[in-house]
Design a protein around this motif. Structure first.
Motif, mmCIF file in Angstrom:
data_model
loop_
_atom_site.group_PDB
_atom_site.id
_atom_site.type_symbol
_atom_site.label_atom_id
_atom_site.label_comp_id
_atom_site.label_asym_id
_atom_site.label_seq_id
_atom_site.Cartn_x
_atom_site.Cartn_y
_atom_site.Cartn_z
ATOM 1 N N ASP A 88 54.407 106.585 43.737
ATOM 2 C CA ASP A 88 54.316 106.671 42.278
ATOM 3 C C ASP A 88 55.445 107.506 41.681
ATOM 4 O OD1 ASP A 88 52.955 106.335 39.750
ATOM 5 O OD2 ASP A 88 52.250 108.404 39.928
ATOM 6 N N MET A 89 55.778 108.607 42.341
ATOM 7 C CA MET A 89 56.739 109.539 41.733
ATOM 8 C C MET A 89 58.045 109.680 42.515
ATOM 9 S SD MET A 89 55.457 110.891 38.903
ATOM 10 C CE MET A 89 56.313 112.448 38.620
ATOM 11 N N GLU B 266 52.399 118.119 37.974
ATOM 12 C CA GLU B 266 51.527 117.671 36.881
ATOM 13 C C GLU B 266 50.211 118.429 36.947
ATOM 14 O OE1 GLU B 266 51.888 113.349 35.714
ATOM 15 O OE2 GLU B 266 51.945 113.235 37.892
ATOM 16 N N LYS C 71 49.738 115.980 41.669
ATOM 17 C CA LYS C 71 48.807 116.029 40.538
ATOM 18 C C LYS C 71 47.859 117.208 40.750
ATOM 19 C CE LYS C 71 49.000 111.195 39.159
ATOM 20 N NZ LYS C 71 49.829 111.350 37.959
ATOM 21 N N ARG D 252 43.420 105.975 35.813
ATOM 22 C CA ARG D 252 44.310 105.015 36.474
ATOM 23 C C ARG D 252 43.987 104.828 37.953
ATOM 24 N NH1 ARG D 252 49.448 107.253 36.410
ATOM 25 N NH2 ARG D 252 50.523 105.267 36.459
ATOM 26 N N TYR E 114 45.037 101.600 39.846
ATOM 27 C CA TYR E 114 46.444 101.528 40.257
ATOM 28 C C TYR E 114 46.745 102.579 41.342
ATOM 29 C CZ TYR E 114 51.178 103.436 40.067
ATOM 30 O OH TYR E 114 52.385 103.978 40.414
ATOM 31 N N HIS F 83 61.149 105.478 33.417
ATOM 32 C CA HIS F 83 61.207 106.165 32.124
ATOM 33 C C HIS F 83 61.827 107.555 32.224
ATOM 34 C CE1 HIS F 83 57.369 108.100 33.286
ATOM 35 N NE2 HIS F 83 57.631 108.989 32.362
ATOM 36 N N TYR F 84 61.930 108.108 33.447
ATOM 37 C CA TYR F 84 62.599 109.409 33.560
ATOM 38 C C TYR F 84 64.063 109.320 33.122
ATOM 39 C CZ TYR F 84 59.037 112.517 35.308
ATOM 40 O OH TYR F 84 57.934 113.327 35.378
ATOM 41 N N ILE G 72 47.617 117.268 35.185
ATOM 42 C CA ILE G 72 46.582 116.232 35.061
ATOM 43 C C ILE G 72 46.217 115.660 36.433
ATOM 44 C CG2 ILE G 72 47.117 115.500 32.698
ATOM 45 C CD1 ILE G 72 48.721 113.167 33.944
ATOM 46 N N ARG H 285 52.132 121.678 34.185
ATOM 47 C CA ARG H 285 53.080 120.563 34.073
ATOM 48 C C ARG H 285 54.484 121.161 33.986
ATOM 49 N NH1 ARG H 285 55.149 117.730 29.144
ATOM 50 N NH2 ARG H 285 55.866 115.680 29.842
ATOM 51 N N LYS I 141 64.655 110.103 29.529
ATOM 52 C CA LYS I 141 64.421 111.465 29.026
ATOM 53 C C LYS I 141 65.764 112.115 28.721
ATOM 54 C CE LYS I 141 60.145 112.175 31.659
ATOM 55 N NZ LYS I 141 59.027 112.562 30.816
ATOM 56 N N HIS J 57 61.023 108.167 40.164
ATOM 57 C CA HIS J 57 61.533 109.241 39.311
ATOM 58 C C HIS J 57 62.348 110.291 40.073
ATOM 59 C CE1 HIS J 57 58.921 107.254 36.614
ATOM 60 N NE2 HIS J 57 57.819 107.918 36.878
ATOM 61 N N LYS K 214 57.704 99.852 36.029
ATOM 62 C CA LYS K 214 57.486 100.299 37.403
ATOM 63 C C LYS K 214 55.996 100.206 37.736
ATOM 64 C CE LYS K 214 56.795 104.864 38.819
ATOM 65 N NZ LYS K 214 55.429 105.206 38.424
HETATM 66 C C1 BG6 Z 1 54.415 107.693 35.763
HETATM 67 C C2 BG6 Z 1 53.431 107.834 36.885
HETATM 68 O O1 BG6 Z 1 55.474 106.854 36.137
HETATM 69 O O2 BG6 Z 1 54.924 108.982 35.439
HETATM 70 C C3 BG6 Z 1 52.312 108.774 36.508
HETATM 71 O O3 BG6 Z 1 52.899 106.555 37.200
HETATM 72 C C4 BG6 Z 1 52.862 110.104 36.065
HETATM 73 O O4 BG6 Z 1 51.406 108.957 37.584
HETATM 74 C C5 BG6 Z 1 53.937 109.889 35.000
HETATM 75 O O5 BG6 Z 1 51.793 110.860 35.535
HETATM 76 C C6 BG6 Z 1 54.634 111.183 34.669
HETATM 77 O O6 BG6 Z 1 55.468 110.972 33.568
HETATM 78 P P1 BG6 Z 1 55.817 112.163 32.595
HETATM 79 O O7 BG6 Z 1 56.800 111.568 31.629
HETATM 80 O O8 BG6 Z 1 54.541 112.600 31.947
HETATM 81 O O9 BG6 Z 1 56.395 113.244 33.445
#
Ligand code: BG6
Length: 515
Positions: free
Chosen positions: A262-263, A243, A367, A250, A253, A205-206, A245, A372, A209, A267, A175
């Motif tokens: 992004d999210m 988040e 963010k 980055r 991007y 990637h979510y 962070i 988190r 999980k 996700h 992504k």
């Molecule tokens: C990524 C985003 O796809 O997912 C990031 O580009 C984000 O900005 C991250 O921090 C969050 O993933 P996770 O697994 O840490 O919740």
């Protein structure tokens, strides 16, 4: 006589693998192999699969990147990456064996010669490592190269085969898949010229999980919840992905993306589609994708002036997170001091379907929030008669919380009588905590997704129509935000976002559930 060097490279770690779980022999080719994603996620995930005896005996990895280096340099760089970012520690025995399968091929993504060199390497590995010509490509490269890489692979004769008949070819796309609806459609069009849909693995990637997959288990392995899972009993659904962070390293991007792209597009909408979909008719990838896409199709599109009432954007200024002072977004390295990029987004959406009509869906991500925490909550409607109010004051609504991370688990919050002579009511929690119930290694998202792609299972990847519908859901908001001025920063780092985010939900007489 064969010398040691000529002998086929066999991965001895595969001994004892349960046969149904073993992918067929293959080579994984990683474009962008010296980048951040490879270091942090891909190599640690492959190593972990090796350590868990999940890789086939005939297996190879070819890292492709612009920088010139020897196989051995690549191996030692990757060893460091696994040591720093792997979650299981590094064993010399496992590493020594795994390292034999790592190879490097220098290449420019837009140079046809590089693809011819890659072809020679793959042909040679087919013989030396016995990979049977099966190839899984992973594009861990900036998205603007995606279509060019596919076209170059095609031109070099590297996309032969189908998704399942040997030798097969599959490609994983990282992504973001596109930048908006038009670019996602265009990318789909270009890659479909050379690939069938079942060869395309768009990663989110979510979906890898454990706790996100568990949404389907909670819903479809428990008959007790299904009758409650609708507008008849659910008052509202919230998903928060907070988040602590900031943008980290980055900015290049993120300055072109922002929180909504992004999210939310990926996700949050993916998680929501699992929460809201109808039970699939079977456990096939198609059946599941079909139901997810229907949810996205049924989500209302917010456009023009409506956006101002249903979407809130934010950008963090300086503040405090975890007891430490942190810079504002505009002061981060690589960020424009006048940047208008959103680092926070909160939306109120609806799903026009038989099951969900009238139930507000609140999505929120940002963010530099206080901590988190990602969770999904379903708040249930109040009982029709409030018998206990005069003893206890207002009784809270029941809530089902699925905690995606951290403190992974599921909690049902119900009301109970406080022991004693009166009749006071208090919320109590029925709690399931992963850590307290299951022991052993929980596969990291990329481990699961890489293995699924090696096995040819696309269930946890996103299909063409899902990606495009996801963009379509947010396109009206992107357009409106691009054309209206904004006054950033509008929330201090370490807070729960701009005040307008609270107003968005409070005007409906509700509150965000802060994890
Ligand atoms: C990524 C985003 O796809 O997912 C990031 O580009 C984000 O900005 C991250 O921090 C969050 O993933 P996770 O697994 O840490 O919740």
């Amino acid at each position: 006589m064969t010398t040691a060097l000529e002998a086929p490279l066999v991965n001895p770690l595969a001994a004892g693998l349960p046969s149904e779980a073993v992918p067929q022999p293959l080579t994984v080719v990683i474009f962008g192999a010296t980048g951040d994603l490879s270091h942090r996620k891909l190599l640690p995930a492959l190593y972990s699969l090796a350590a868990g005896h999940m890789l086939p005996p005939h297996f190879a990895v070819v890292g492709v990147a612009r920088r010139e280096q020897e196989h051995e340099d690549f191996r030692s760089d990757m060893r460091q990456a696994v040591g720093s970012f792997g979650d299981q520690g590094l064993s010399d025995a496992v590493w020594d064996s795994f390292a034999q399968s790592l190879h490097f091929c220098q290449g420019q993504f837009q140079d046809p010669h590089s693809y011819r060199a890659l072809k020679r390497e793959l042909d040679s590995l087919k013989e030396r490592a016995g990979t049977c010509g099966n190839v899984l490509y992973y594009l861990a490269t900036p998205p603007q190269f995606d279509a060019d890489i596919v076209e170059n692979l095609h031109a070099a004769g590297l996309l032969t085969g189908s998704a399942s008949e040997t030798p097969w070819t599959r490609i994983i796309f990282e992504k973001p898949f596109g930048h908006d609806l038009d670019s996602a459609r265009e990318l789909n069009r270009r890659i479909h010229e050379h690939l069938r849909e079942d060869q395309i693995y768009r990663i989110d990637h979510y979906l890898g999980k454990e706790t996100v997959q568990n949404i389907m288990a909670v819903r479809f392995a428990n008959g007790i919840l299904e009758p409650l899972w609708s507008r008849n009993y659910v008052d509202n659904i919230q998903i928060t992905a907070a988040e602590a962070i900031g943008v980290e390293n980055r900015a290049s991007y993120y300055e072109g993306a922002g929180a909504l792209r992004d999210m939310v597009q990926s996700h949050l909408l993916q998680v929501f589609s699992l929460v809201a979909m109808e039970p699939p008719v079977s456990w096939s990838p198609k059946a599941i994708h079909d139901e997810k896409v229907k949810v996205l199709q049924a989500m209302t599109r917010v456009r023009g002036g409506e956006v101002d009432h249903q979407a809130v954007r934010g950008q963090y200024g300086p503040g405090w997170v975890g007891g430490k002072p942190v810079a504002g977004y505009r002061q981060e390295q690589g960020v424009s001091p006048e940047s208008n990029v959103d680092t926070f987004a909160a939306l109120k959406l609806c799903v026009d379907s038989w099951r969900w009509a009238g139930v507000p869906i609140y999505l929120r991500t940002g963010k530099r929030l206080p901590r988190r925490a990602t969770e999904v909550t379903l708040t249930f409607k109040s009982p029709p008669q409030m018998l206990f109010n005069r003893f206890s004051g207002p009784v809270q609504d029941d809530v089902l919380t699925m905690r995606i991370q951290p403190d992974e688990g599921v909690t049902l919050t119900l009301n109970s009588k406080v022991p004693g002579q009166g009749f006071q009511i208090q919320p109590v929690h029925l709690d399931f905590l992963y850590g307290a119930t299951f022991s052993g290694h929980v596969p990291e998202a990329y481990e699961r997704l890489l293995l699924d792609a090696m096995r040819g299972d696309s269930t946890l990847f996103t299909r063409t129509d899902e990606v495009e519908e996801g963009w379509d859901v947010i396109q009206g908001i992107l357009d409106r935000w691009a054309e209206t001025p904004v006054d950033f920063p509008n929330y201090p780092a370490g807070s729960w976002g701009p005040p307008a985010s609270d107003e968005l939900i409070q005007t409906d007489g509700r509150q965000w559930r802060n994890p």
